[in-house]
Every structure is written in C-alpha cells, then in structure tokens.
Design an enzyme around this catalytic site. Structure first.
Site, PDB file in Angstrom:
ATOM      1  N   ASN A   9       4.889  55.550  64.217  1.00  0.00           N
ATOM      2  CA  ASN A   9       6.033  54.115  64.401  1.00  0.00           C
ATOM      3  C   ASN A   9       5.692  54.635  65.645  1.00  0.00           C
ATOM      4  O   ASN A   9       6.944  55.405  66.360  1.00  0.00           O
ATOM      5  CB  ASN A   9       6.653  55.228  63.092  1.00  0.00           C
ATOM      6  CG  ASN A   9       7.820  53.438  63.529  1.00  0.00           C
ATOM      7  OD1 ASN A   9       8.234  52.503  64.577  1.00  0.00           O
ATOM      8  ND2 ASN A   9       8.747  53.922  63.377  1.00  0.00           N
ATOM      9  N   ARG A  89       3.458  51.763  61.045  1.00  0.00           N
ATOM     10  CA  ARG A  89       4.349  50.767  60.886  1.00  0.00           C
ATOM     11  C   ARG A  89       4.394  48.875  61.348  1.00  0.00           C
ATOM     12  O   ARG A  89       4.390  50.360  63.252  1.00  0.00           O
ATOM     13  CB  ARG A  89       6.017  51.969  61.116  1.00  0.00           C
ATOM     14  CG  ARG A  89       6.825  50.156  60.848  1.00  0.00           C
ATOM     15  CD  ARG A  89       8.695  51.120  61.250  1.00  0.00           C
ATOM     16  NE  ARG A  89       9.208  50.241  60.497  1.00  0.00           N
ATOM     17  CZ  ARG A  89      10.598  50.427  60.313  1.00  0.00           C
ATOM     18  NH1 ARG A  89      10.358  51.583  60.694  1.00  0.00           N
ATOM     19  NH2 ARG A  89      11.262  49.500  60.336  1.00  0.00           N
ATOM     20  N   HIS A 177      12.846  44.588  58.488  1.00  0.00           N
ATOM     21  CA  HIS A 177      12.939  45.849  57.488  1.00  0.00           C
ATOM     22  C   HIS A 177      11.877  45.937  56.012  1.00  0.00           C
ATOM     23  O   HIS A 177      12.515  46.376  54.915  1.00  0.00           O
ATOM     24  CB  HIS A 177      14.557  45.673  57.066  1.00  0.00           C
ATOM     25  CG  HIS A 177      15.435  46.345  58.402  1.00  0.00           C
ATOM     26  ND1 HIS A 177      16.423  46.217  59.316  1.00  0.00           N
ATOM     27  CD2 HIS A 177      15.445  47.371  59.374  1.00  0.00           C
ATOM     28  CE1 HIS A 177      17.277  46.676  59.958  1.00  0.00           C
ATOM     29  NE2 HIS A 177      16.163  47.411  60.323  1.00  0.00           N
ATOM     30  N   HIS A 204      20.611  46.830  54.597  1.00  0.00           N
ATOM     31  CA  HIS A 204      19.678  48.286  55.009  1.00  0.00           C
ATOM     32  C   HIS A 204      20.390  48.397  56.240  1.00  0.00           C
ATOM     33  O   HIS A 204      20.853  47.963  56.865  1.00  0.00           O
ATOM     34  CB  HIS A 204      18.660  47.239  55.043  1.00  0.00           C
ATOM     35  CG  HIS A 204      17.432  48.839  55.824  1.00  0.00           C
ATOM     36  ND1 HIS A 204      17.134  49.820  56.182  1.00  0.00           N
ATOM     37  CD2 HIS A 204      18.668  49.430  58.112  1.00  0.00           C
ATOM     38  CE1 HIS A 204      16.476  50.991  57.112  1.00  0.00           C
ATOM     39  NE2 HIS A 204      17.441  50.132  57.911  1.00  0.00           N
ATOM     40  N   LEU A 205      21.343  49.543  56.446  1.00  0.00           N
ATOM     41  CA  LEU A 205      22.804  49.271  57.198  1.00  0.00           C
ATOM     42  C   LEU A 205      22.590  50.436  58.576  1.00  0.00           C
ATOM     43  O   LEU A 205      22.858  51.650  57.764  1.00  0.00           O
ATOM     44  CB  LEU A 205      24.940  49.972  56.758  1.00  0.00           C
ATOM     45  CG  LEU A 205      24.922  48.074  55.750  1.00  0.00           C
ATOM     46  CD1 LEU A 205      25.952  48.426  54.859  1.00  0.00           C
ATOM     47  CD2 LEU A 205      24.654  47.111  56.604  1.00  0.00           C
ATOM     48  N   ASN A 207      20.872  51.733  62.479  1.00  0.00           N
ATOM     49  CA  ASN A 207      21.180  51.671  63.949  1.00  0.00           C
ATOM     50  C   ASN A 207      21.182  49.976  63.884  1.00  0.00           C
ATOM     51  O   ASN A 207      21.244  49.326  64.169  1.00  0.00           O
ATOM     52  CB  ASN A 207      20.500  52.695  64.598  1.00  0.00           C
ATOM     53  CG  ASN A 207      21.214  52.016  66.274  1.00  0.00           C
ATOM     54  OD1 ASN A 207      22.404  51.982  66.531  1.00  0.00           O
ATOM     55  ND2 ASN A 207      20.461  52.545  66.882  1.00  0.00           N
ATOM     56  N   GLY A 208      19.942  49.431  63.267  1.00  0.00           N
ATOM     57  CA  GLY A 208      19.562  48.236  63.091  1.00  0.00           C
ATOM     58  C   GLY A 208      20.302  48.442  61.725  1.00  0.00           C
ATOM     59  O   GLY A 208      19.679  48.946  60.875  1.00  0.00           O
ATOM     60  N   ARG A 237      22.572  45.815  68.958  1.00  0.00           N
ATOM     61  CA  ARG A 237      21.795  44.612  69.040  1.00  0.00           C
ATOM     62  C   ARG A 237      23.157  43.513  68.176  1.00  0.00           C
ATOM     63  O   ARG A 237      24.198  43.860  67.775  1.00  0.00           O
ATOM     64  CB  ARG A 237      21.211  44.496  68.230  1.00  0.00           C
ATOM     65  CG  ARG A 237      19.287  44.169  68.343  1.00  0.00           C
ATOM     66  CD  ARG A 237      18.795  44.722  67.975  1.00  0.00           C
ATOM     67  NE  ARG A 237      18.374  45.866  67.174  1.00  0.00           N
ATOM     68  CZ  ARG A 237      17.340  46.709  66.249  1.00  0.00           C
ATOM     69  NH1 ARG A 237      17.245  45.316  65.073  1.00  0.00           N
ATOM     70  NH2 ARG A 237      16.926  47.519  65.619  1.00  0.00           N
ATOM     71  N   MET A 281      28.018  54.786  64.938  1.00  0.00           N
ATOM     72  CA  MET A 281      29.154  54.318  63.301  1.00  0.00           C
ATOM     73  C   MET A 281      29.925  55.280  63.881  1.00  0.00           C
ATOM     74  O   MET A 281      31.060  56.133  63.328  1.00  0.00           O
ATOM     75  CB  MET A 281      28.613  54.257  61.881  1.00  0.00           C
ATOM     76  CG  MET A 281      30.229  53.798  61.227  1.00  0.00           C
ATOM     77  SD  MET A 281      31.188  52.281  61.349  1.00  0.00           S
ATOM     78  CE  MET A 281      29.947  50.681  61.539  1.00  0.00           C
ATOM     79  N   ARG A 282      29.627  57.299  63.142  1.00  0.00           N
ATOM     80  CA  ARG A 282      30.518  57.833  63.453  1.00  0.00           C
ATOM     81  C   ARG A 282      31.813  58.407  64.424  1.00  0.00           C
ATOM     82  O   ARG A 282      32.105  58.803  64.230  1.00  0.00           O
ATOM     83  CB  ARG A 282      29.072  59.410  63.289  1.00  0.00           C
ATOM     84  CG  ARG A 282      28.334  59.534  61.352  1.00  0.00           C
ATOM     85  CD  ARG A 282      27.869  61.177  61.791  1.00  0.00           C
ATOM     86  NE  ARG A 282      26.742  60.841  62.479  1.00  0.00           N
ATOM     87  CZ  ARG A 282      25.609  61.104  62.732  1.00  0.00           C
ATOM     88  NH1 ARG A 282      25.183  62.430  61.775  1.00  0.00           N
ATOM     89  NH2 ARG A 282      24.350  60.309  63.413  1.00  0.00           N
ATOM     90  N   GLY A 325      21.432  54.812  57.722  1.00  0.00           N
ATOM     91  CA  GLY A 325      22.062  55.918  57.980  1.00  0.00           C
ATOM     92  C   GLY A 325      23.636  55.558  57.208  1.00  0.00           C
ATOM     93  O   GLY A 325      24.036  56.225  56.857  1.00  0.00           O
ATOM     94  N   GLY A 327      24.505  53.389  55.261  1.00  0.00           N
ATOM     95  CA  GLY A 327      24.845  52.684  54.164  1.00  0.00           C
ATOM     96  C   GLY A 327      25.117  54.391  52.971  1.00  0.00           C
ATOM     97  O   GLY A 327      25.092  53.961  51.619  1.00  0.00           O
ATOM     98  N   GLU A 376      10.832  54.184  54.226  1.00  0.00           N
ATOM     99  CA  GLU A 376       9.834  53.656  55.144  1.00  0.00           C
ATOM    100  C   GLU A 376       8.233  54.087  54.975  1.00  0.00           C
ATOM    101  O   GLU A 376       7.463  53.559  54.747  1.00  0.00           O
ATOM    102  CB  GLU A 376      10.514  52.954  56.735  1.00  0.00           C
ATOM    103  CG  GLU A 376      11.342  52.335  55.995  1.00  0.00           C
ATOM    104  CD  GLU A 376      12.702  51.645  56.635  1.00  0.00           C
ATOM    105  OE1 GLU A 376      12.736  52.771  57.810  1.00  0.00           O
ATOM    106  OE2 GLU A 376      12.855  50.842  57.663  1.00  0.00           O
TER     107      GLU A 376
HETATM  108  P1  AMP Z   1      19.349  54.844  61.103  1.00  0.00           P
HETATM  109  O1  AMP Z   1      19.361  53.958  61.891  1.00  0.00           O
HETATM  110  O2  AMP Z   1      19.395  54.336  59.567  1.00  0.00           O
HETATM  111  O3  AMP Z   1      19.077  56.333  61.039  1.00  0.00           O
HETATM  112  O4  AMP Z   1      21.240  54.361  61.139  1.00  0.00           O
HETATM  113  C1  AMP Z   1      22.085  55.917  61.863  1.00  0.00           C
HETATM  114  C2  AMP Z   1      23.198  54.919  61.986  1.00  0.00           C
HETATM  115  O5  AMP Z   1      24.055  55.936  61.069  1.00  0.00           O
HETATM  116  C3  AMP Z   1      24.120  55.792  63.455  1.00  0.00           C
HETATM  117  O6  AMP Z   1      25.237  54.488  63.560  1.00  0.00           O
HETATM  118  C4  AMP Z   1      25.144  56.768  62.183  1.00  0.00           C
HETATM  119  O7  AMP Z   1      26.452  57.097  63.117  1.00  0.00           O
HETATM  120  C5  AMP Z   1      25.072  56.437  61.495  1.00  0.00           C
HETATM  121  N1  AMP Z   1      25.072  57.278  60.174  1.00  0.00           N
HETATM  122  C6  AMP Z   1      25.114  58.512  60.171  1.00  0.00           C
HETATM  123  N2  AMP Z   1      25.691  59.723  59.401  1.00  0.00           N
HETATM  124  C7  AMP Z   1      26.942  58.648  58.720  1.00  0.00           C
HETATM  125  C8  AMP Z   1      27.500  59.720  58.331  1.00  0.00           C
HETATM  126  N3  AMP Z   1      28.024  60.399  57.571  1.00  0.00           N
HETATM  127  N4  AMP Z   1      29.451  58.499  58.718  1.00  0.00           N
HETATM  128  C9  AMP Z   1      29.322  57.244  58.929  1.00  0.00           C
HETATM  129  N5  AMP Z   1      28.034  56.831  59.675  1.00  0.00           N
HETATM  130  C10 AMP Z   1      26.967  57.861  59.750  1.00  0.00           C
END
Ligand code: AMP
Length: 394
Positions: A9, A89, A177, A204-205, A207-208, A237, A281-282, A325, A327, A376
C-alpha cells in the site's frame, strides 16, 4: 521453499506492506517504511504475533529503494520463501474496474490516466506497482481498488447534478474505502447471513472516514464521492463542503488551488475544528478543551445526519457496523452515535459497548449494532490467492 504473497500500500512518503503465506488470515510479517525521501526515513517490521523484528538503518530516496529495503529485510527474516504474487492497494479503478485485475502495461497506462482524479494517492500507488514489477518481472501483480465495491451504485448515487458531459468525462461519485466494505460484507455473510442479506450501514471511522449503505451485500450509496474528501469530517479532511466556499476562497481570498487542496486534505477535519490541537480522536477525547469537544460534537453530528441519508437510500436499516480505528475502539463515539439512532430502532447495550463486544445493541433492539475489526490487507491477499488458484486451474 514456502510460497508467500506480499501486499503493498504505497502512499506519498510511505510504503505499508504485509507478507502472507499461501493460506491463513494472519500475516507472517507486516510493517511500513515511513518518510521515504526524507532524512528520518524509518522501517518498522513486526512478525505475525506483533513482535518487533530487528531492522537496519535505511535511507530510501523513492519507492523502488523502499521496496528493496523491505525485500532485503523480509529475505533475512524469512529465508526459505518464494514470492508467488504481489497484491497492491490502488485507490482508483475508475469506471472500468469493478474487480481486482492482473496488472500489465495496458492496465498500468489505464490506471495512469486516472491519476488526475486522485492526484494525492494514485501516482504513489502506481509507483509502488512499477517498483514491484521492476523487482519481480515474472511475478503476478494484482491491483485491488478502493472504488471497485461501489460500482453497483444506481445512477442517482453515481451522478452529480452538473452538465451531463461532465459525467461522461468521469466526474462521478466513485466512493472509496471499498476494500474495507468488502471485508465487512464477507464477514457478515460468514457470521451473520441474515443481517448480510438485509440493509446495513457500515461506518468506517478512522483517520479517513466514510459510511456505506449496503443492501444484500451490494453497495447502494456512500458518503464519499468524486474524491476522498466528501462526506464525513476526518482526521485532517473536511468532509462535505458547499462548493461555494471553494469559489469564495479562490476569488475573494486569492487562495491558489494548491493552497486550498493542502487546507482541505491536511489542515481541516478534526485537526482544523480543534484549533490545530490534533487529528487524533484519542487526544481529543482526553483533552476536553471546548474546541476538542466541538470537534467531537461535529464528527458525531455529521455521522448522525449521514446515517439518516444512508438508511433512507435503502428504505430503512437493519444493521449498523462500526470499523476503523475510531469505530473499533472508541466506546464514547459509538455510544453517542447509537444514542442518536434510537429513533431508527437501535437500542445500545452500554455494557456490551464498554466491553467492545461484537454485538453492542440490546437483545430487543430492532437494528443490530456491531463492531467488526476491518482487514483491507486480507481482501488484497485473497484476491492474489484467487488469481493464483485460477492460474493453476488453467
Ligand atoms: P485508523 O486510521 O483506522 O488507524 O484510525 C485512527 C484513528 O482511530 C485515530 O483518530 C485514533 O485516535 C483512533 N483511535 C484508535 N484507538 C482509539 C481509542 N481507543 N479511542 C478513541 N480513538 C481511537
């Protein structure tokens, strides 16, 4: 010799990879080369159990060198293996590709023509394919597209209300996605066939972020459209935006299209709304500043709105699946979304949600809410395996 399949990817300055055996869902190894072309390039490599494997210092200038670094390290870690196929990908398959495809020079030049539709992703994806073709001329290269799953959209969800010739020139709602949605659909078909055969919204929640309305296993509508900017707000975004804002920025604020692209892709979304605090989000959940709270509120509200639209596109909703991440991990965001979906017949079970259970709705809930970790990479490796099986059969 053990046969292996590599998945790649390739992003603008990164190359994510995973090495799989000829069967099995868990990769033997996976990792990423980051900051390609920069002074602080790094390689991370983990085995199937997630343990870090030793790697050397690296300084790749481009994707070809990054791939060489990956291959050197994989050869050392897995000496008795033979590469059978490489799965890639690719963000954009245009209107032609509704399935994975074996890449040759003709396919490559077709995919090249789609680069203007996804200038921040497609050229890098193709650089990854070219690097792999150069390194392994005889090995099949299979491209898997983020747009492919959405090729089943009815015309009303494929078109914009613009002069018709633009549609013919490719200005359409492609949706993205798709590899994630394909994985979730397959998981539902295997483990919850009744839900899979009904009306499901997958959120699908990460970073994207996007949502997809899936009816009987087929994509009907998606929040993402022509580009991966539309729909939900994301880490950096903007999500849905009135096109009048772009005209205003161009004409009245004198912004260049490059500056606008940088703002929409890299400085907006949760990062922009939180006043530059974070796209993560964390961090926002922990921070508690008024701006962080508003960023979360906006994120949840737009999901609530779009969820209504996705359900309406199917004439109702029977299942809601969270992945990505946020979701998969954020109890808070899932709870807030589900609480606002009660009017559609979804009742959350907070204890299940707090445990990150697979089903987080109550037993009497009409809509089943689920958490399914997406994968994926597995969709890509399955496509490569399917190609090898077909090759062996002929
Ligand atoms: P991804 O792009 O699918 O890897 O998702 C990344 C997003 O998931 C980031 O905003 C992270 O902060 C969020 N994330 C991962 N673990 C948690 C968690 N335990 N609580 C809240 N958000 C999370």
């Amino acid at each position: 010799m053990i046969g292996v399949i590599l998945t790649l990817n390739a992003g603008s300055s990164s190359l994510k990879f995973a090495l799989y055996g000829e069967d099995g869902d868990t990769p033997l190894a996976q990792g990423m080369v980051d900051r390609i072309g920069g002074n602080e390039a790094s390689l991370s490599l983990k085995d199937g159990a997630g343990n870090a494997l030793p790697v050397a210092d690296i300084s790749p200038n481009d994707h070809t060198q990054a791939l060489a670094v990956v291959l050197d390290n994989l050869r050392q870690a897995f000496p008795d293996t033979e590469l059978r196929a490489i799965g890639h990908r690719v963000v954009h398959g245009g209107t032609d590709y509704a399935q994975p495809v074996l890449v040759d020079q003709t396919v490559l030049s077709k995919l090249d023509k789609l680069s203007p539709f996804a200038p921040l992703h497609q050229p890098h994806n193709l650089a990854g394919i070219r690097a792999a073709m150069e390194a392994f001329p005889g090995v099949p290269q299979i491209a898997c597209f983020d747009t492919a799953f959405h090729r089943t959209h009815p015309w009303v969800n494929d078109a914009f209300a613009l002069p018709r010739d633009l549609y013919d020139r490719g200005v359409r709602r492609y949706g993205f996605h798709g590899l994630s949605y394909e994985y979730i659909t397959g998981e539902l078909q295997a483990s919850a066939p009744l839900i899979a055969a009904s009306r499901v919204v997958v959120a699908h929640l990460g970073n994207g972020a996007s949502m997809c309305a899936i009816q009987n296993g087929r994509s009907v509508a998606s929040t993402m459209g022509f580009s991966a900017l539309d729909g939900l707000p994301m880490g950096t975004r903007c999500g849905q935006l009135d096109p009048g804002v772009l005209l205003y920025l161009l004409d009245q604020e004198g912004m260049s299209s490059d500056a606008i692209a940088d703002m929409l892709y890299r400085r907006s979304g949760l990062l922009g709304l939180s006043g530059g605090l974070s796209n993560d989000m964390r961090t926002l959940e922990q921070s508690g500043t008024p701006e962080a709270r508003q960023a979360i509120e906006y994120f949840v509200f737009r999901i609530q709105r779009e969820l209504g639209a996705m359900a309406a596109a199917m004439g109702g909703i029977d299942g809601l699946v969270f992945c990505g991440g946020i979701g998969e991990n954020s109890r808070l965001i899932r709870a807030r979304i589900c609480e606002r979906t009660e009017w559609m017949g979804l009742e959350i079970d907070h204890a299940r949600n707090d445990e990150n259970a697979r089903i987080i709705s109550s037993d009497i809930s009409r809509v089943t809410a689920m958490v399914i970790p997406t994968d994926e990479g597995l969709v890509i490796v399955r496509a490569a395996r399917a190609h090898l099986a077909q090759e062996n059969a002929t």
